[in-house]
Scaffold this active site. Structure first.
Site, PDB file in Angstrom:
ATOM      1  N   ARG A  21       0.845  -1.184   0.000  1.00 16.72           N
ATOM      2  CA  ARG A  21       0.000   0.000   0.000  1.00 16.72           C
ATOM      3  C   ARG A  21       0.882   1.236   0.000  1.00 16.72           C
ATOM      4  NH1 ARG A  21      -4.671   1.248   4.312  1.00 16.72           N
ATOM      5  NH2 ARG A  21      -2.905   1.921   5.542  1.00 16.72           N
ATOM      6  N   THR A  33      -0.914   7.638  -0.899  1.00 15.52           N
ATOM      7  CA  THR A  33      -2.231   7.503  -1.556  1.00 15.52           C
ATOM      8  C   THR A  33      -3.064   6.361  -0.981  1.00 15.52           C
ATOM      9  OG1 THR A  33      -1.430   5.943  -3.205  1.00 15.52           O
ATOM     10  CG2 THR A  33      -1.202   8.292  -3.727  1.00 15.52           C
ATOM     11  N   ASP A  78       0.518  -1.874  12.307  1.00 18.62           N
ATOM     12  CA  ASP A  78       0.915  -2.410  10.995  1.00 18.62           C
ATOM     13  C   ASP A  78       1.195  -3.911  11.135  1.00 18.62           C
ATOM     14  OD1 ASP A  78       2.676  -3.273   8.811  1.00 18.62           O
ATOM     15  OD2 ASP A  78       2.610  -1.174   8.222  1.00 18.62           O
ATOM     16  N   ASP A 134       4.650  -5.273   9.793  1.00 19.58           N
ATOM     17  CA  ASP A 134       5.775  -4.888  10.654  1.00 19.58           C
ATOM     18  C   ASP A 134       5.768  -5.688  11.956  1.00 19.58           C
ATOM     19  OD1 ASP A 134       6.848  -3.123   8.883  1.00 19.58           O
ATOM     20  OD2 ASP A 134       5.959  -1.333   9.790  1.00 19.58           O
TER      21      ASP A 134
HETATM   22  C1  PRP Z   1      -1.330  -4.069   4.738  1.00 23.96           C
HETATM   23  C2  PRP Z   1      -2.207  -5.261   5.020  1.00 23.96           C
HETATM   24  C3  PRP Z   1      -3.060  -5.330   3.776  1.00 23.96           C
HETATM   25  C4  PRP Z   1      -3.253  -3.878   3.443  1.00 23.96           C
HETATM   26  C5  PRP Z   1      -4.613  -3.461   3.923  1.00 23.96           C
HETATM   27  O1  PRP Z   1      -0.298  -4.429   3.887  1.00 23.96           O
HETATM   28  O2  PRP Z   1      -1.495  -6.442   5.265  1.00 23.96           O
HETATM   29  O3  PRP Z   1      -2.458  -6.030   2.701  1.00 23.96           O
HETATM   30  O4  PRP Z   1      -2.243  -3.145   4.122  1.00 23.96           O
HETATM   31  O5  PRP Z   1      -4.886  -2.169   3.550  1.00 23.96           O
HETATM   32  P1  PRP Z   1      -6.005  -1.797   2.473  1.00 23.96           P
HETATM   33  O6  PRP Z   1      -7.214  -2.617   2.832  1.00 23.96           O
HETATM   34  O7  PRP Z   1      -6.207  -0.331   2.715  1.00 23.96           O
HETATM   35  O8  PRP Z   1      -5.489  -2.088   1.107  1.00 23.96           O
HETATM   36  P2  PRP Z   1       0.870  -3.421   3.448  1.00 23.96           P
HETATM   37  O9  PRP Z   1       0.522  -2.792   2.142  1.00 23.96           O
HETATM   38  O10 PRP Z   1       1.205  -2.519   4.577  1.00 23.96           O
HETATM   39  O11 PRP Z   1       2.061  -4.404   3.125  1.00 23.96           O
HETATM   40  P3  PRP Z   1       2.868  -5.426   4.065  1.00 23.96           P
HETATM   41  O12 PRP Z   1       1.940  -6.569   4.384  1.00 23.96           O
HETATM   42  O13 PRP Z   1       3.996  -5.822   3.185  1.00 23.96           O
HETATM   43  O14 PRP Z   1       3.307  -4.702   5.309  1.00 23.96           O
HETATM   44  N1  URA Z   2      -2.503  -2.221   7.155  1.00 22.93           N
HETATM   45  C1  URA Z   2      -2.159  -2.591   8.399  1.00 22.93           C
HETATM   46  O1  URA Z   2      -1.226  -3.393   8.597  1.00 22.93           O
HETATM   47  N2  URA Z   2      -2.862  -2.067   9.428  1.00 22.93           N
HETATM   48  C2  URA Z   2      -3.878  -1.207   9.254  1.00 22.93           C
HETATM   49  O2  URA Z   2      -4.502  -0.787  10.252  1.00 22.93           O
HETATM   50  C3  URA Z   2      -4.215  -0.838   7.936  1.00 22.93           C
HETATM   51  C4  URA Z   2      -3.515  -1.360   6.907  1.00 22.93           C
END
Ligand code: PRP
Ligand code: URA
Length: 213
Positions: A108, A112, A204, A207
């Protein structure tokens, strides 16, 4: 069923709710967080896998011949959305060790909040399998909507999306964009904040699972 939508299930098993509370706590460290995500994946999987179809086979017990059910059809596919979705895979594999595992890489954008694809590898033939997409967080819903579109573009049809925490905004967006997809959420939270993080949420997920940041 949620709000009259038979495709949406908010799981409310007490064990699941207890574990989600542990997950939310900011003191929960990486090791425990990872274990909890795995256990929650298994508990939610038990519920989501109720849709597996059965076929009868002839067997012989030590007492007599009989007809008894086994899981029918091609092996299911588990498809985590990278990175955080990976955390739920081992729990699901504990329930169905012969499942195939695909991967969809999306991140994400921090400004944006739009998802960007960087990887996609799915087991073939995807169109003949029940597909379980995992991601702990359904926030705006952008990542889930795009991941499922990608799976459909590859021919996937029978899709279940599993998340641990959903925001109302994401649930609405996903169920509107893909009304044919079954959605299982461990908990429905309150809202998104100005950074599109789920409130109260757990922070997150990626993380916290991988100990980054
Ligand atoms: C997080 C989470 C989802 C997404 C959710 O991933 O694991 O995939 O955000 O957000 P959305 O519903 O608004 O799209 P992130 O993009 O942070 O990647 P990561 O899992 O690599 O940390
Ligand atoms: N992705 C995450 O990991 N946590 C949130 O709360 C939203 C998006």
């Amino acid at each position: 069923m949620y709000n009259g939508n038979e495709r949406i299930t908010i799981c409310n098993h007490p064990l699941l709710q207890h574990k989600i509370t542990m997950l939310r706590m900011k003191e929960t460290g990486t090791n425990e967080f990872r274990k909890l995500v795995e256990e929650i994946g298994m508990l939610m999987g038990y519920e989501a896998l109720q849709s597996l179809e059965l076929t009868n086979v002839e067997i012989e017990t030590p007492i007599c011949k009989t007809v008894s059910p086994i899981i029918a059809g091609k092996k299911p596919a588990i498809v985590p959305i990278l990175r955080a979705g990976l955390g739920m895979v081992s729990g699901l594999l504990a329930l169905m060790p012969t499942a195939k595992v695909g991967h969809i890489g999306l991140y994400r954008d921090e400004v944006t909040h739009e998802p960007h694809e960087y990887y996609c590898k799915l087991p073939n033939p995807i169109e003949l399998r029940k597909i379980f997409v995992t991601d702990p967080m359904l926030a705006t819903g952008g990542s889930a909507v795009d991941a499922i579109k990608l799976i459909k573009d590859h021919g996937g049809r029978d899709i279940t999306f599993m998340c641990i925490i959903a925001a109302p905004e994401g649930l609405e967006k996903l169920s509107k964009a893909h009304p044919d997809v079954n959605i299982y959420a461990g908990h429905l939270d309150d809202h998104l904040n100005e950074n599109a993080y789920i409130v109260p949420g757990l922070g997150d997920a990626g993380d916290r699972i991988f100990g980054t940041k």
